[in-house]
Design a protein around this motif. Sequence first.
Motif, PDB file in Angstrom:
ATOM      1  N   SER A 112      -1.966 -11.324  13.409  1.00  0.00           N
ATOM      2  CA  SER A 112      -1.414 -10.967  12.096  1.00  0.00           C
ATOM      3  C   SER A 112       0.085 -10.719  12.155  1.00  0.00           C
ATOM      4  O   SER A 112       0.804 -10.983  11.179  1.00  0.00           O
ATOM      5  N   ALA A 113       0.589 -10.235  13.274  1.00  0.00           N
ATOM      6  CA  ALA A 113       2.037 -10.043  13.391  1.00  0.00           C
ATOM      7  C   ALA A 113       2.763 -11.378  13.338  1.00  0.00           C
ATOM      8  O   ALA A 113       3.836 -11.509  12.720  1.00  0.00           O
ATOM      9  N   MET A 114       2.210 -12.380  13.985  1.00  0.00           N
ATOM     10  CA  MET A 114       2.824 -13.705  13.945  1.00  0.00           C
ATOM     11  C   MET A 114       2.772 -14.286  12.544  1.00  0.00           C
ATOM     12  O   MET A 114       3.743 -14.897  12.070  1.00  0.00           O
ATOM     13  N   ARG A 115       1.657 -14.101  11.854  1.00  0.00           N
ATOM     14  CA  ARG A 115       1.554 -14.597  10.483  1.00  0.00           C
ATOM     15  C   ARG A 115       2.577 -13.902   9.585  1.00  0.00           C
ATOM     16  O   ARG A 115       3.247 -14.547   8.765  1.00  0.00           O
ATOM     17  N   LEU A 116       2.722 -12.579   9.740  1.00  0.00           N
ATOM     18  CA  LEU A 116       3.685 -11.837   8.921  1.00  0.00           C
ATOM     19  C   LEU A 116       5.111 -12.310   9.191  1.00  0.00           C
ATOM     20  O   LEU A 116       5.915 -12.436   8.262  1.00  0.00           O
ATOM     21  N   ALA A 117       5.447 -12.576  10.445  1.00  0.00           N
ATOM     22  CA  ALA A 117       6.797 -13.046  10.772  1.00  0.00           C
ATOM     23  C   ALA A 117       7.092 -14.372  10.073  1.00  0.00           C
ATOM     24  O   ALA A 117       8.203 -14.581   9.557  1.00  0.00           O
ATOM     25  N   HIS A 118       6.110 -15.259  10.031  1.00  0.00           N
ATOM     26  CA  HIS A 118       6.292 -16.529   9.326  1.00  0.00           C
ATOM     27  C   HIS A 118       6.444 -16.309   7.817  1.00  0.00           C
ATOM     28  O   HIS A 118       7.273 -16.960   7.174  1.00  0.00           O
ATOM     29  N   LEU A 119       5.642 -15.413   7.261  1.00  0.00           N
ATOM     30  CA  LEU A 119       5.751 -15.132   5.828  1.00  0.00           C
ATOM     31  C   LEU A 119       7.135 -14.583   5.493  1.00  0.00           C
ATOM     32  O   LEU A 119       7.729 -14.942   4.463  1.00  0.00           O
ATOM     33  N   ALA A 120       7.659 -13.694   6.351  1.00  0.00           N
ATOM     34  CA  ALA A 120       8.985 -13.118   6.107  1.00  0.00           C
ATOM     35  C   ALA A 120      10.060 -14.207   6.116  1.00  0.00           C
ATOM     36  O   ALA A 120      10.974 -14.208   5.288  1.00  0.00           O
ATOM     37  N   ALA A 121       9.948 -15.133   7.054  1.00  0.00           N
ATOM     38  CA  ALA A 121      10.911 -16.235   7.096  1.00  0.00           C
ATOM     39  C   ALA A 121      10.788 -17.105   5.852  1.00  0.00           C
ATOM     40  O   ALA A 121      11.798 -17.541   5.276  1.00  0.00           O
ATOM     41  N   ASP A 122       9.566 -17.331   5.402  1.00  0.00           N
ATOM     42  CA  ASP A 122       9.336 -18.185   4.241  1.00  0.00           C
ATOM     43  C   ASP A 122       9.935 -17.597   2.960  1.00  0.00           C
ATOM     44  O   ASP A 122      10.397 -18.346   2.091  1.00  0.00           O
ATOM     45  N   VAL A 123       9.932 -16.260   2.831  1.00  0.00           N
ATOM     46  CA  VAL A 123      10.449 -15.657   1.595  1.00  0.00           C
ATOM     47  C   VAL A 123      11.946 -15.395   1.660  1.00  0.00           C
ATOM     48  O   VAL A 123      12.531 -14.911   0.686  1.00  0.00           O
TER      49      VAL A 123
END
Length: 506
Positions: free
Chosen positions: A207-218
């Motif tokens: 989930s930390a990796m998924r959150l890092a990608h979401l942060a980059a996407d926004v």
Amino acid sequence: MTSGSIADYFARYQVPADVITFVTRPVNHFIGGVEVDGETGRIDLIEPFTRARLTTMASGSEVEVDSAVAAARKALAGPWGRLPPLERQRLILRLAAAIEADTVFLSYLEAIGVGKSISDAQAIDVFGSVANLEYFAGWTSKLDGRTTSAVSLPGETFIYTVKEPVGVVAALVPWNFPLQTLVWKLGAALACGCTVVCKPSELTPLSAMRLAHLAADVGFPPGVINVVNGLGHVVGQALAAHPGIDKLTFTGSTPVGTAVGRTALGTMKRLTLELGGKSPVIVTAKANVRNAAQAILSGVFLNSGQVCDAGSRVYAHRNVYDELLQELKSGAECLPAGPGLDPRSRITPLVSTAHRARVLEHIGSAHREGASLVTGEPASTVEQRRDGILRPTIFGSCTEDMRIFREEIFGPVLGVSRFSEIDEAVERANSGEFGLAAAIYSDSVDETITLSRRLKAGNIYINAHGLLDPAMPFGGMNASGFGKDMGPEQLDSYLSTKSIYVQIGS
């Protein structure tokens, strides 16, 4: 590729194809806005229910830590550090919205990675993360200093304070609530303008990796949120010792937190340590016993007992002791057990084989030390269990000298003891080394308020357990650590205050 057992497990619960792709691909690091493969080997990730290999994870070293800290410092001195507060607020709210839109995906990640109930993952982990970010987003424009008048200086002066980000934050996150605990630390850090290097547990990095990608996407600038995966004694200690880290926030066991804290003090870092617990529960003669039993079961068996503030030692007044034990027994035996991906499951696999073995050893010690088994794992099967699920286990007739009443178990195990006088219950409740949480059950308002003032714990629950809200601070005392997550009290630990003196005239 997935093993057959994992493939069958995923097929049985109709796990979406994009989730399967994400959880079975190699897990790397996320540094400076991009994924980075490690150079020092890989670690197997084991799925808790099937006990089969899910994928592999990069095993980080000081090399990746140096790179992540450099990226975080660059972002702090660059575009992130120059953003006006309301722009930071908008980015944090975008991240909250992205997490909310990703609820189903993230719930699957937590259920697969931790083994927890997918229903709890959605209601607690994901929705709690969204609420926390939304709450702290509002603080970005309200972190003001103050002006004051001198009380002793001669002449005319203008004196004021300025609040600035503390700098680069290392966030060391546990495996039981990996997404929510990370967001507890991210919300305040981002609101204050800090950058973050996260080290997830080596058991639950998804989930930390998924959150890092979401942060980059926004739209978060590269380097604001970094993830370095690996073993705690390598990556965690490297972050604690790194001179480029300005603050360390850690959630985990007391022994590990103590070691990390000692290392961090070598470079005079700010510290927040949210450590273990052995939360006492007092059920008085004035309690609604049925309601108390339901709340106690929820408080101790949530996430199969893998909760730091679990109310795992109960002191029941002699007048309600037998009734309470019966209510606890019948309630525990009704809790459905099964894999985390089954939304009906309330008791799910423990996170790893090693952790299961530790919990079973505690259950065995309770049998050996003379506690009375009410329901759960009998002594004859303790050494024979081979699956990942342990039945909710309750012991009566517990005493303070038993390990089950002294040590944090972090599993589905509850101990119950009888008391006669309320002063006795308070003294025994306060006798342990921890001080994270405590709970009181009574229909007398006067009694609950009085007891809440006498119990030594950072969080007091009345006629409930585990109630958490972003506006309220969470943290303990004594061996449960110091500092707070959540609430406005958390903000000061991510801010530096400068005092500025201006002499007017001569």
